[in-house]
Design an enzyme around this catalytic site. Structure first.
Site, PDB file in Angstrom:
ATOM      1  N   CYS A 134       0.845  -1.197   0.000  1.00  0.00           N
ATOM      2  CA  CYS A 134       0.000   0.000   0.000  1.00  0.00           C
ATOM      3  C   CYS A 134       0.883   1.251   0.000  1.00  0.00           C
ATOM      4  O   CYS A 134       1.600   1.493  -0.961  1.00  0.00           O
ATOM      5  CB  CYS A 134      -0.943  -0.038   1.206  1.00  0.00           C
ATOM      6  SG  CYS A 134      -2.340   1.082   1.028  1.00  0.00           S
ATOM      7  N   GLU A 166      -0.735  -8.520   5.023  1.00  0.00           N
ATOM      8  CA  GLU A 166      -0.606  -8.638   6.495  1.00  0.00           C
ATOM      9  C   GLU A 166      -1.971  -8.618   7.170  1.00  0.00           C
ATOM     10  O   GLU A 166      -2.088  -8.963   8.352  1.00  0.00           O
ATOM     11  CB  GLU A 166       0.298  -7.518   7.034  1.00  0.00           C
ATOM     12  CG  GLU A 166      -0.367  -6.172   7.265  1.00  0.00           C
ATOM     13  CD  GLU A 166      -0.559  -5.355   5.984  1.00  0.00           C
ATOM     14  OE1 GLU A 166      -0.304  -5.886   4.878  1.00  0.00           O
ATOM     15  OE2 GLU A 166      -0.998  -4.185   6.093  1.00  0.00           O
ATOM     16  N   HIS A 207      -3.366  -5.686   1.080  1.00  0.00           N
ATOM     17  CA  HIS A 207      -2.689  -5.845   2.370  1.00  0.00           C
ATOM     18  C   HIS A 207      -2.554  -7.303   2.787  1.00  0.00           C
ATOM     19  O   HIS A 207      -3.411  -7.800   3.543  1.00  0.00           O
ATOM     20  CB  HIS A 207      -3.489  -5.113   3.452  1.00  0.00           C
ATOM     21  CG  HIS A 207      -3.369  -3.630   3.415  1.00  0.00           C
ATOM     22  ND1 HIS A 207      -2.379  -2.949   4.109  1.00  0.00           N
ATOM     23  CD2 HIS A 207      -4.100  -2.686   2.782  1.00  0.00           C
ATOM     24  CE1 HIS A 207      -2.524  -1.648   3.919  1.00  0.00           C
ATOM     25  NE2 HIS A 207      -3.556  -1.458   3.108  1.00  0.00           N
TER      26      HIS A 207
END
Ligand SMILES: Nc1ncnc2c1ncn2[C@@H]1O[C@H](COP(=O)(O)OP(=O)(O)O)[C@@H](O)[C@H]1O
Ligand SMILES: [Mg+2]
Lengths: 747, 89, 222, 89
Positions: free
Chosen positions: C87, C197, C195
């Site tokens: 990002c 994560e 994302h």
């Protein structure tokens, strides 16, 4: 000491004071205040800071309980969630700024409430936004809605706190005066709990954050003053927020508190430097002297009044632990914030300000913090009473109730809010277990623990309008029920009281009754009040004719899940399930969205609220979830049982078939769309019904079997045999009705 | 009908905080570009209008006031050039 | 795999990145503050997290890309060390010219937070070996400026060299060729808007991001 | 040392479509402001520099090239005025 100006009394109003209040201040002071002092008194005695109309009513609130670590009186309340963790939470309004400049108004609303949270030593981890707008088709509403959503997204997304829930409702009474109530939650270890106090005599007073400009000048006064054509002139009073600066301030403040360097802390909110410092001095029972020449300024030639009342954003007051001043200053400097020691705490309770070597303000701290309190005569408005008592027996039952269901689902107040919450980062911090739109409340996990935290914000203004006491109590009940529907035990509330002009006896009646309703419901459901915020004068002056908003006491509630993996959401799960209604069928269409949307009537009695029944339904819902007998629960609110069922089907992408066995003589539209409280729909896996029913019986929870979920089917079928009504609608039709409206409004 | 190129400059009112400008200014000093101050960031908008100069001017004024700028927080000024006056276009 | 998560002022997925890295790659993963001039000795993976470094003022990632630590990150990349930019981290990588192109305002000008479906276009990179070629994965996005742009030659080259690693099935932001993630020429620097994560624990709804971290882990083992 | 006011104009390269400009253009036509086209939205940056003209020009050029604009998608130009030339300042 700058001399008092004799003509001042006549200008009292320009400081937000009545001449009576001006005289009272002069009497308590033993002399006439000078202009700066009058402005400071005016700001501190404004509703926003002084609560002159509302505070006396708060005595009714239950504010204690084993779960309460911090009740009303600080920047935010704090509840204990076990394992040494506490949750700080608070709701605050930014209604008038948002009416003037929606983007910055809403953004700075988020910034302000986040500062209240980290001022408690808590790391903000969730935001909820409760929004009210006028007629959904009007250009002004589009402008305000898209601006407010952009503002909240701008600030929340950038600072990195997920916006995990909220509500958005539409009603003409908010056309000119939208409501923007933002609730924030923060996590802290018990030992890090910070307070807004000056501590002890000799302590230094440290200013940290942005420089002071002429932003939002007189904002405290502004936000408590009637919004009228005159507010055009207030426009330069718009404040601009900077989430980037706030992020630095947040990290710096928490680092300082956790390092044990801070004896007291508070954000500069309404009435800026003055309200924060004199509230802190008052809590410590002390006084102070500050040198205004030291205030960091963004513009040249700022005068004391501007320095004192500016509402420049992203500023805090920190009081270092004696002897550790330098450590604190160094730590803050590392974050590249403006940091200045601007004064010192003193005995004697005076609030003293110097400027260019001269004392420009010398007032008793108590005088500033003890605004006159007004208790008025509340009288219910006759035409509201008439609306409530109106006989509804003549209201026809529509032929095509399936079409009614579709209409209700596509009403912007009921329709999906996805187009809004998709613009909010609701997952940053990687704790969001139940995302917006998935259930009646948001659920967040607590890293390093099995526990979960749930939060919701609720209020049905139509209920409160037609019956302020019952409507406000119902808001508390709904909030608690929503938490139960995800598997959370309700803990405590914060409230945001949005009302019209308290000088209007009808409005004051609403305020009185609503506070009483909240108090009684909180007692019954064991959810004490830990804080809140009051926003009055929410009405728009058009010539001499005033439009007051619907009374809107927004309730923010926090709950805890002992095990975050044991929870429920609203969508129908795969595999056959039996559907049950906990609670009792609705028997009236009074005060319902259905009555307003389909019959154009805002009328009738708000359904009875039995708080013992509510408690039972909450217990039953929690018991089923925790016994692993259901992972699907959804409460009935706007649109009633039929809408609740449709939402569960849409979310689960499957059909269902139910038979509503209503008591004799009850109109089918009441059973389908009536808005009786204390009702939850649950889905129990086929085969586990006996266990589930046994558990409910054992707890004494009233329930009825409704029917079954239909995995693989695309029809929602609802029968009311008593009135031989059958409606059967295709899932796609319901889905489209539910999902389109807000996309169209937001563009 | 003649064509006009308009350039519109939208800037935040002097007393309104400019977070962007503040951040960029600080960054520049870190990148040791010394002696830089008073950074303010606004909008620069180009558009093309056709019509007689008089009407175009009235229309542009309205557009700038109502759409391109937010009078609550911003000041705006504009320049208008007739296409054939503009070199190389 | 020894992991360093870079923190810029305004990073806000830094803690998420550290949490995911510790869970999947390196129990001792560490933060590194942007003013540092060197990475911790032995750093194998540099994780540039999401957020709004410097408030995204001017251009997202622009100011962060010029901060002291980035010199060390560039050196690390030139040595063949792994760099993962997610990002805002992707935006920083393009601004730092560690990856080609630029990320501009979403086509519809709105921020989008939602799960999206990605196709793994190249399952032979150090970041994607654990996926099947063409595998469809679900990973959340949360950005307002993820609209990938590069000039036609660059795009052609990225495609020809198989450097488009992830592609959106349903383009949320207007990115050219539905590009969601790309690697540099050497294949040791990955930038992506979604994302991963946020997708390493079922509790949060998806584990499809694990593949990236498992792939990286496998790299050091061999 | 002399003080200079710089104005920097940053615009998207013509080849790159400008969603913001397009949105404004659409809005304008809805509000029936006719005859408007080619709306492009860029940045207008003001800053103050002190130093001798020569160094200031080099420094500004560097700032614009390295920080204020991204050559991959943007063009930038700037103007420099010495403070005392500027009327009313
Ligand atoms: N409606 C309310 N119910 C209970 N407590 C309230 C209410 N309104 C304000 N308070 C309490 O009064 C104190 C001051 O309120 P407020 O001025 O909103 O806080 P702040 O100064 O952070 O804005 C806070 O502790 C707040 O919780
Ligand atoms: Mg406060």
């Amino acid at each position: 000491m700058t001399a008092a100006n004799p003509g001042l009394r006549l200008q009292a109003a320009t400081f937000g004071l009545t001449t009576e209040e001006f005289d009272l201040a002069a009497e308590r002071l033993g002399r006439e205040p000078n202009a700066l002092e009058a402005a400071i008194i005016g700001a501190m005695w404004s509703e926003h800071c002084g609560y002159k109309n509302s505070r006396p009513l708060f005595r009714a609130f239950p504010t204690t309980g084993p779960q309460v670590l911090q009740g009303p009186g600080e920047n935010a309340g704090v509840v204990d969630i076990g394992e040494g963790w506490g949750v700080a939470f608070k709701m605050e309004s930014h209604n008038h700024p948002s009416a003037v400049e929606p983007v910055q108004g809403a953004a700075t609303g988020v910034g302000g409430i986040l500062r209240d949270i980290f001022a408690m030593g808590a790391r903000p981890f969730a935001v909820l936004d409760s929004l009210r707008f006028g007629n959904p088709d009007s250009p002004r509403t589009r402008f305000l809605l898209s601006g407010v959503v952009e503002g909240i997204a701008h600030y929340g997304n950038a600072i990195g706190v997920p916006t995990v829930g909220g509500e958005v409702t539409f009603h003409p009474s908010y056309q000119e005066n939208p409501l923007v109530n933002v609730m924030a939650l923060g996590l802290l270890r018990h030992e890090d709990l910070a307070k807004g106090t000056m501590g002890e005599v000799g302590n230094q007073i440290v200013y940290v954050g942005s420089k002071t400009g002429r932003d939002g000048l007189g904002g405290a006064v502004f936000s408590s003053a009637n919004l009228s054509a005159a507010s055009q002139a207030d426009r330069p009073a718009v404040q601009v927020g900077d989430p980037f600066m706030e992020k630095l301030l947040l990290e710096a403040t928490l680092e300082a508190i956790q390092a044990g360097l801070v004896a007291g802390v508070q954000d500069m909110g309404a009435a800026g430097l003055v309200s924060s410092t004199c509230e802190m001095a008052y809590r410590a029972g002390l006084g102070l002297t500050m040198n205004l020449d030291l205030v960091p300024t963004r513009e040249d030639g700022m005068v004391p009044m501007e320095l004192c009342l500016s509402e420049s954003q992203e500023r805090m007051i920190l009081v270092p632990v004696p002897g550790r001043e330098q450590e604190l200053l160094d730590l803050l400097a590392k974050w590249e914030l403006d940091v200045v020691t601007i004064g010192e705490v003193e005995a004697g309770g005076r609030y003293r300000l110097t400027w260019k070597g001269e004392v420009v303000c010398d007032l008793p701290v108590a005088l500033l913090n003890e605004a006159p309190k007004y208790t008025r005569e509340g009288v219910e408005s006759e035409d509201i009473r008439a609306k409530r008592e109106r006989d509804l027996s003549g209201v026809p039952v529509p032929g095509d109730l399936g079409a009614v269901l579709v209409d209700l689902l596509s009403h912007p107040t009921i329709a999906s809010k996805r187009p809004i919450f998709e613009r909010y980062d609701h997952q940053v911090m990687t704790n969001t277990v139940v995302v917006p739109g998935a259930a009646d409340a948001a659920v967040l996990r607590l890293k390093g623990s099995r526990r979960g935290i749930a939060a919701t914000s609720d209020c049905n203004p139509r209920f409160v309008y037609l019956d302020p006491y019952r409507g406000a109590a119902a808001a508390v009940a709904e909030a608690a029920r929503n938490l139960a529907c995800v598997g959370a035990t309700p803990l405590a509330i914060t409230d945001n009281l949005n009302f019209g002009n308290p000088h209007d006896p009808g409005v004051y009646y609403q305020l009185q009754q609503a506070v009483a309703g909240i108090a009684d419901a909180c007692r019954a459901l064991n959810t004490p009040v830990t804080g809140g915020n009051v926003s009055l004068y929410n009405q728009y002056a058009e010539g001499d004719h005033k439009v007051a908003i619907h009374p809107t006491p927004t309730i923010g509630m926090v709950g805890v899940l002992p095990d975050v993996t044991v929870r429920a959401t609203m969508h129908l799960k795969p595999g056959p399930h039996t559907l049950y209604l906990l609670g009792k069928h609705a028997t009236t269409i009074g005060a319902s969205q259905y009555l307003e949307t389909v019959h154009g009537l805002e009328a009738g009695r708000v359904p009875d609220l039995d708080l013992k029944l509510e408690q039972k339904v909450i217990e039953g819902t929690l018991a089923l979830i925790r016994a692993g007998l259901t992972s699907t629960a959804h409460d009935c609110s706007e649109g009633g049982l039929a809408v609740a069922l449709a939402e569960m089907a849409i979310a689960g992408e499957q059909g269902l078939k139910v038979e509503l066995m209503a008591p004799k003589g009850v109109r089918p539209d009441a059973v389908l769309f009536g808005e009786a409280h204390s009702r939850v729909v649950v889905a129990v896996p086929v085969g586990q019904e006996p266990e589930a029913q046994a558990l409910l019986d054992e707890l004494g929870v009233p329930f009825t079997m409704l029917g079954e979920s239909l995995p693989g089917s695309d029809r929602v079928t609802i029968l009311v045999p008593g009135a031989n009504v059958q409606l059967s609608v295709n899932l796609e039709t319901l889905k489209t009705a539910f999902e389109t409206p807000l996309r169209e409004i937001l563009g | 009908m003649p064509t006009f190129y308009a350039q519109v400059f939208v800037t935040l009112k002097p007393s309104i905080l400019d977070p962007q400008g503040r951040t960029v200014e600080r960054a520049l000093s870190h990148l040791d570009y010394a002696n830089v101050s008073g950074v303010r960031i606004g909008k620069y908008i180009e558009l093309t209008l056709t019509g007689e100069r008089a009407e175009v001017e009235t229309e542009l004024a309205a557009i700038v006031e109502n759409v391109l700028s937010n009078p609550i927080m911003e000041n705006a000024r504009w320049e208008l050039k007739e296409a054939r006056e503009v070199a190389g276009t | 795999m020894k992991t360093a998560v870079i923190q810029f002022p305004g990073s806000n997925c830094d803690a998420d990145a550290l949490h995911a890295a510790r869970l999947t790659l390196d129990p001792d993963a560490q933060f590194v503050w942007h003013t540092e001039t060197a990475l911790p000795a032995g750093t194998e993976l540099v994780f540039l997290p999401g957020g709004f470094s410097y408030g995204d003022h001017l251009r997202s990632g622009a100011i962060a890309a010029r901060s002291p630590i980035m010199t060390a990150v560039k050196a690390h990349a030139e040595r063949g060390g792994y760099v993962l930019g997610v990002c805002n981290g992707f935006q920083v990588l393009t601004e730092a010219r560690l990856l080609p192109g630029a990320l501009s305002r979403n086509r519809d000008l709105h921020f989008h937070c939602a799960p999206v479906h990605l196709r793994v276009e190249n399952a032979q990179t150090a970041f994607t070996a654990a996926y099947q070629p063409g595998q469809i994965i679900e990973i959340p996005i949360a950005h307002g400026e993820g609209n990938y742009y590069a000039n036609p030659d660059t795009i052609a080259r990225l495609e020809a060299e198989g450097r488009v690693v992830f592609r959106y099935l349903d383009n949320p932001n207007g990115s050219l060729n539905d590009i969601a993630g790309i690697v540099n020429e050497q294949g040791n620097v990955l930038g992506m808007m979604p994302h991963p994560e946020r997708a390493v624990e079922m509790l949060l709804g998806s584990e499809d991001g694990l593949g990236i971290f498992e792939s990286l882990k496998a790299c050091v083992v061999k």
